[in-house]
Design an enzyme around this catalytic site. Structure first.
Site, PDB file in Angstrom:
ATOM      1  N   ASP A 153       0.846  -1.190   0.000  1.00  0.00           N
ATOM      2  CA  ASP A 153       0.000   0.000   0.000  1.00  0.00           C
ATOM      3  C   ASP A 153       0.885   1.245   0.000  1.00  0.00           C
ATOM      4  O   ASP A 153       1.960   1.233  -0.605  1.00  0.00           O
ATOM      5  CB  ASP A 153      -0.917  -0.037   1.234  1.00  0.00           C
ATOM      6  CG  ASP A 153      -2.292   0.555   0.954  1.00  0.00           C
ATOM      7  OD1 ASP A 153      -2.373   1.786   0.786  1.00  0.00           O
ATOM      8  OD2 ASP A 153      -3.268  -0.204   0.895  1.00  0.00           O
ATOM      9  N   HIS A 206      -3.699   6.143   3.562  1.00  0.00           N
ATOM     10  CA  HIS A 206      -4.423   4.958   3.084  1.00  0.00           C
ATOM     11  C   HIS A 206      -3.828   3.663   3.637  1.00  0.00           C
ATOM     12  O   HIS A 206      -4.553   2.790   4.142  1.00  0.00           O
ATOM     13  CB  HIS A 206      -4.398   4.955   1.555  1.00  0.00           C
ATOM     14  CG  HIS A 206      -5.249   3.919   0.904  1.00  0.00           C
ATOM     15  ND1 HIS A 206      -4.806   2.637   0.644  1.00  0.00           N
ATOM     16  CD2 HIS A 206      -6.521   3.965   0.431  1.00  0.00           C
ATOM     17  CE1 HIS A 206      -5.760   1.953   0.046  1.00  0.00           C
ATOM     18  NE2 HIS A 206      -6.819   2.728  -0.106  1.00  0.00           N
ATOM     19  N   SER A 212     -11.291  -0.654  -0.682  1.00  0.00           N
ATOM     20  CA  SER A 212     -10.022  -0.631   0.062  1.00  0.00           C
ATOM     21  C   SER A 212     -10.252  -0.881   1.538  1.00  0.00           C
ATOM     22  O   SER A 212      -9.419  -1.468   2.224  1.00  0.00           O
ATOM     23  CB  SER A 212      -9.340   0.730  -0.088  1.00  0.00           C
ATOM     24  OG  SER A 212      -8.596   0.821  -1.261  1.00  0.00           O
TER      25      SER A 212
END
Length: 821
Positions: A164, A239, A604
Site C-alpha cells: 500500500d 491509506h 479498500s
C-alpha cells in the site's frame, strides 16, 4: 563546382538522417514494461510447490541464493544482448515467485524483447491506484476472539503483509506494549526494517515487524515531490495506515478527532503482526513497484497479502486471468500465501469488478447499521437532515443565528472574478463582506468548482475561520442534482445537505424571511438557523446494504467483457464509513490534514476486514491452505441483513434486491467461518487446468503466461473445485462435480438440498452422505434447462450437517441461446 554540390548534398543527407533519428527518439516516450522469462523462480525451482503441502519456503539457503543470482545475471545478459545501450534502465529483477524483470524503455525496444529467446511475456505497466471501529461488533468478532483467548491474543502468530502507501509508525494502533509480549513464534518470517525520511531506526517493533519500500517504478515515470513522496516506508497519504489498522490494529485505541471521542477502534485480528511494503506514492503508483513488493513479501513468508491497490482497468490485449498482476498473485498463492484484493470502486454498473481470478479473494463493500445523522434547525421549526462530523453551533444547536446566502454577502465592489468559486462556493474569504457574515450561518452552494473537483470543503472551513462565521451549510444545486456526501470532520460547525429537495426547503424559508431592494440586494436578513451535533452515531436501519461504489460482477475473461465461469466478487465486508488510523500529512486529502484517524469508504476499506478475519481462521486452523480459508469464508457467509430480509444493494438512484454479482457469497460471518464443517479446495495444478479449459484458449498462451503446459484440462471451466458454481453459457444440460472435505473433529451426516436458479432443474448425487474427519466426498451436480431465461439466474446448494454445520454453495447460471441462421 560539382565537388561543392556533393558536400552540400552529403551535409543535407546527414542533417536529414539526424532529424529522422531525433524525431524518432522524441516520438518514442519511455514506459515501464514487465517481462516474464522462461525458467523457474527460486520458490519453485525444480517444480516444487512448497506452499501447497504445508512446507515452508527455503529462499535463504545457499542453493536458493545461487539460483537467484543466476536469474539476475540472465536478466542482465538478455538486456545487454537485445536492447541498445542507453535506451533502457532495468528497475527490478523478479526472482522469488516469478522469473522476470521490469525495464524502463521505449516501445520499439520492448518489441525487441518480445521476440527475444527465453522471453514468455512482455506487458506495459498499467499503473496502480488506491481502491479508496464499529465493525468488530457488527461482525460479532468479540465472540471469535473469545475462542482464541480474547482480544489479547486474537491473530497472534500470523503476519499480514500490506502492499500500500506505507504506514505511520507513531500511531497508537501500531504501538508495541512490552508488558504484553507476543508469545507465538513467527520464526518462519524474515523481514527487514528499512529506514529513511520520517522513518528512523527503531520505527519497527514487536507489532510492526517489518517495513520496506519500493520506488524504482515511481522514480522512473515521475518526478517525485520530496515533501510528500518519502523514500521510506512512511505513509504520507494515510491509506496504508488505514488499511493496516483495520485488519490488525491494536484493540481499544481511542478515536479522538477535533477533541471529540468517537469511540475505540480495533483491528479484526488485533494481535496479528504487520509487515509493510510501500509501493504507491502520492504522486504516482506503478504496477512494477506493486509486483516487486508481492515478490518480496512472499519471499519474507508473510501469511496473508492485502491488496487495496492495483490496476484500475482491465488489461487491453490479454485474458483477465493472464495479465502479469494476476500471474504474480497466482504465484503467491502457489507459495502458500492467502491473497485478498479489493473488488474495485466502479459500481454499480455490471462487470466493473477488478478482481478476476479464482486464486485471489475479491472483496465487495457494504455499510453497517451505524450512521452519523446531522441536522439543521431552521427558525420556523423545520428540521433538515444532512451530513457532517462537526460539533453544534454555539448554544448546543439550540441558539439560532442569522442565515446568510453567500451570494448575498459578496462584496459589491470587489475586484475578484465573478466565478462560482468566489460567488457561491465560499472558497475565497476576500470575496465576502465580513460585516455581513460575522457570527452568521452561511449557505454555500455546490456548483461548478465542486463538480469539477477544484473547490474543497477545506477552503470553506478556512473561510469560516478567517471571517468569524459561526457555521456553514453546503447545499445541493438543482443544476447539478443530488451529490454524495460522506461524513467528514469539520473543525468548525458545518453540515452538507446533498439532496436538492432538502436544499429547496432551506431556500424557500430563507427567501420568505429576507427583504430585498429593487436591485435584488438584501436589506434585511430575517432567516435564522442552528447546526446540530453531527458527531453522535445512530444505530438503526437496514444493514448491510451493498455500497453504490462497490464494483459488480459478473466476472469476465477479456476486454470485451465476455463472462467467465467464476463468481466475482467473492465476499462482502464492511467498507462504508470505516474509522481507522490515518497520517496527519494526508497528502492526497487536505480535508483530513492533521488528523490521526479518518472515516473512509471504499473496497479498500472492506479488503482488510477479510485479511484480518483470514488471520483469525489461520490462527485457529494453522494447517489450512489458502483455498481452504477462502472456502470457509464463502460457504458460511450470510445473505440476509440484520432484520432477516434479503440483503439490498444501492443502485444509481434506488435500492434493489442484491444478487451474488453484488455481494459474492454474502456478508462474511467470522464465527461460522472458524468452523465451517466442510471445505472445498483447489491447488496450483487445478488453476492451470482451469486456464487450459477456457473457451478458445490457446495452450501456447497459457504456456507463455504461466510457464506451464496444458497436460490436463477440466471438462468444463466450472468444474474448478470452488465454493460456488458459475456457468456463463448453459445449453441444455451440464454435469459438474464438487469435492468437499470434512475439517471437523467428528463424523457428520449431511443432507443435500438445492434452490435451483429460475429456468433450471438441479439434482444432487448423492442426496445425503456421511463423512469422516479429514474424509472427502464427491458431489455430482446435474443442471438441466427447463426454460431459458434472458438474464443471469441464481440459486443455492445447501448441505445441512447433523452437527449444525450449514454449507452454502452459490449457483449462478446464464443460458446460451442458439444462434439464428
Amino acid at each position: 563546382m560539382g565537388g561543392g554540390f556533393d558536400i552540400i548534398a552529403s551535409l543535407q543527407f546527414m542533417l536529414l538522417l539526424f532529424y529522422v533519428n531525433f524525431a524518432a527518439c522524441v516520438a518514442e516516450e519511455r514506459a515501464i514494461y514487465l517481462v516474464l522469462m522462461e525458467g523457474d523462480p527460486v520458490a519453485f525451482h525444480r517444480g516444487s510447490s512448497p506452499g501447497e503441502n504445508g512446507r515452508r519456503l527455503e529462499l535463504n539457503s545457499e542453493v536458493s541464493e545461487a539460483h537467484a543470482k543466476h536469474l539476475v545475471d540472465s536478466h542482465d545478459q538478455l538486456l545487454q544482448n537485445t536492447l541498445e545501450s542507453g535506451r533502457y534502465n532495468k528497475l527490478y529483477s523478479f526472482k522469488h515467485i516469478v522469473n522476470g524483470f521490469a525495464v524502463h524503455t521505449t516501445p520499439s525496444q520492448a518489441r525487441r524483447l518480445r521476440d527475444a529467446s527465453g522471453v514468455r511475456l512482455v506487458e506495459r505497466d498499467r499503473g496502480a491506484k488506491l481502491m479508496t471501529t464499529y465493525t468488530p461488533q457488527f461482525l460479532d468478532l468479540p465472540e471469535v476472539w473469545t475462542k482464541e483467548g480474547g482480544d489479547k491474543s486474537a491473530g497472534e502468530g500470523i503476519v499480514i503483509g500490506f502492499i500500500d502507501t506505507g504506514i505511520n509508525p507513531c500511531h497508537p494502533s501500531f504501538a508495541y506494549d512490552p508488558m504484553k509480549l507476543f508469545t507465538s513464534n513467527i520464526s518462519h518470517f524474515s523481514g527487514a526494517c528499512e529506514t529513511g525520511p520520517q522513518f528512523p531506526a527503531g520505527s519497527c517493533n514487536g507489532k510492526l515487524v517489518s517495513a520496506r519500500f519500493f520506488s524504482a517504478g515511481a522514480q522512473a515515470v515521475a518526478t517525485l515531490n520530496t515533501s510528500v513522496d518519502f523514500l521510506s516506508p512512511f505513509d504520507a497519504v494515510g491509506h496504508g495506515s488505514h488499511v493496516a489498522s483495520t485488519a490488525a490494529g491494536n484493540t481499544g485505541v481511542s478515536v479522538l478527532v477535533n477533541g471529540f471521542l468517537y469511540g475505540r477502534a480495533s483491528g479484526m485480528a488485533p494481535r496479528a503482526q504487520i509487515a509493510v511494503y510501500k509501493a504507491v506514492y502520492p504522486t504516482v503508483g506503478t504496477l512494477t513497484d506493486v509486483v516487486s513488493a508481492i515478490d518480496q513479501a512472499t519471499k519474507d513468508e508473510v501469511d496473508i497479502i492485502t491488496l487495496s491497490v492495483g490496476p484500475d482497468e482491465p488489461p487491453e490485449d490479454k485474458f483477465t486471468f493472464l495479465n502479469v498482476f494476476d500471474i504474480v498473485m497466482l504465484s503467491a498463492r502457489r507459495a502458500g500465501v492467502f491473497v485478498v484484493q479489493a473488488a474495485g470502486n466502479h459500481g454499480p454498473a455490471p462487470s466493473t469488478v477488478l478482481s478476476y481470478s479464482p486464486w485471489a479473494v475479491g472483496v465487495a463493500a457494504s455499510g453497517t447499521d451505524r450512521t452519523y445523522p446531522g441536522s439543521l434547525l431552521l427558525g420556523n421549526g423545520q428540521k433538515v437532515g444532512g451530513v457532517g462530523l462537526s460539533g453544534p453551533t454555539l448554544g448546543d444547536g439550540l441558539s439560532q443565528y442569522k442565515l446568510v446566502l453567500a451570494k448575498d454577502a459578496v462584496k459589491i465592489n470587489g475586484t475578484f472574478p465573478r466565478t462560482p468559486q468566489y460567488i457561491e462556493e465560499c472558497q475565497f474569504p476576500e470575496a465576502l463582506d465580513r460585516n455581513v457574515v460575522l457570527g452568521s450561518v452561511i449557505i454555500c452552494t455546490f456548483s461548478d468548482g465542486f463538480y469539477n473537483g477544484t473547490s474543497t470543503l477545506t477552503a470553506i472551513v478556512d473561510t469560516a475561520r478567517i471571517l468569524g462565521i459561526m457555521g456553514f451549510i453546503l447545499v445541493a444545486n438543482p443544476t447539478y442534482g443530488d451529490f454524495i456526501a460522506e461524513p467528514i470532520p469539520f473543525a468548525v460547525p458545518g453540515i452538507m445537505i446533498p439532496s436538492v429537495a432538502d436544499a429547496k426547503v432551506i431556500s424557500q424559508y430563507y427567501e420568505q424571511q429576507i427583504q430585498r431592494d429593487g436591485r435584488g440586494f438584501v436589506t434585511k436578513f430575517g432567516a435564522r438557523a442552528a447546526i446540530g451535533d453531527g458527531r453522535v452515531s445512530s444505530f438503526k436501519g437496514q444493514a448491510p446494504i451493498v455500497s453504490r461504489f462497490s464494483a459488480r460482477g459478473p466476472d469476465f475473461i477479456d476486454i470485451d467483457k465476455n463472462p467467465a465461469d467464476i463468481l466475482k466478487p467473492d465476499i462482502l465486508a464492511p467498507g462504508h464509513q470505516v474509522w481507522a488510523a490515518w497520517s496527519p500529512i494526508s497528502a492526497l486529502e487536505p480535508t483530513l490534514e492533521g488528523y490521526n484517524f479518518a472515516l473512509l469508504s471504499g473496497t479498500s476499506m472492506a479488503t482488510p476486514h477479510i485479511a484480518g478475519i483470514a488471520a483469525l481462521i489461520k490462527q485457529y486452523n494453522p494447517l489450512w491452505t489458502p483455498s481452504m480459508i477462502a472456502s470457509a469464508i464463502s460457504t458460511t457467509a450470510n445473505k440476509y441483513d440484520t432484520s432477516g430480509e434479503h440483503i439490498m444493494a444501492e443502485g444509481s438512484d434506488n435500492l434493489y434486491p442484491s444478487t451474488p454479482f453484488d455481494f459474492g457469497a454474502g456478508l462474511v460471518s467470522p464465527t461460522r467461518a472458524l468452523d465451517p464443517g466442510l471445505v472445498l479446495s483447489s491447488g496450483y495444478d487445478d488453476y492451470i487446468s482451469f486456464l487450459c479449459s477456457l473457451p478458445n484458449m490457446d495452450p501456447a498462451i497459457v504456456k507463455n503466461s504461466t510457464g506451464e503446459l496444458c497436460n490436463h484440462s477440466l471438462s468444463h471451466p466450472a468444474n474448478l473445485n470452488l465454493p460456488s458454481v458459475t456457468i456463463s453459457s448453459l445449453a441444455g444440460a451440464q454435469l459438474l462435480r464438487r469435492t468437499v472435505k470434512n475439517v471437523g473433529l467428528k463424523p457428520e451426516k449431511y443432507l443435500c438440498s438445492v434452490m435451483p436458479p429460475n429456468g433450471t432443474l438441479v439434482s444432487l448425487n448423492p442426496p445425503w452422505f456421511t463423512i469422516a474427519p479429514q474424509g472427502t466426498q464427491d458431489l455430482d451436480i446435474q443442471i438441466n434447462v427447463t426454460k431459458a431465461m434472458n438474464n443471469w439466474s441464481f440459486g443455492e446448494i445447501v448441505l445441512t450437517g447433523s452437527l449444525n454445520h450449514i454449507v452454502r454453495i452459490t449457483l449462478s447460471v446464464l443460458f446460451q441461446y442458439p444462434h439464428e441462421n
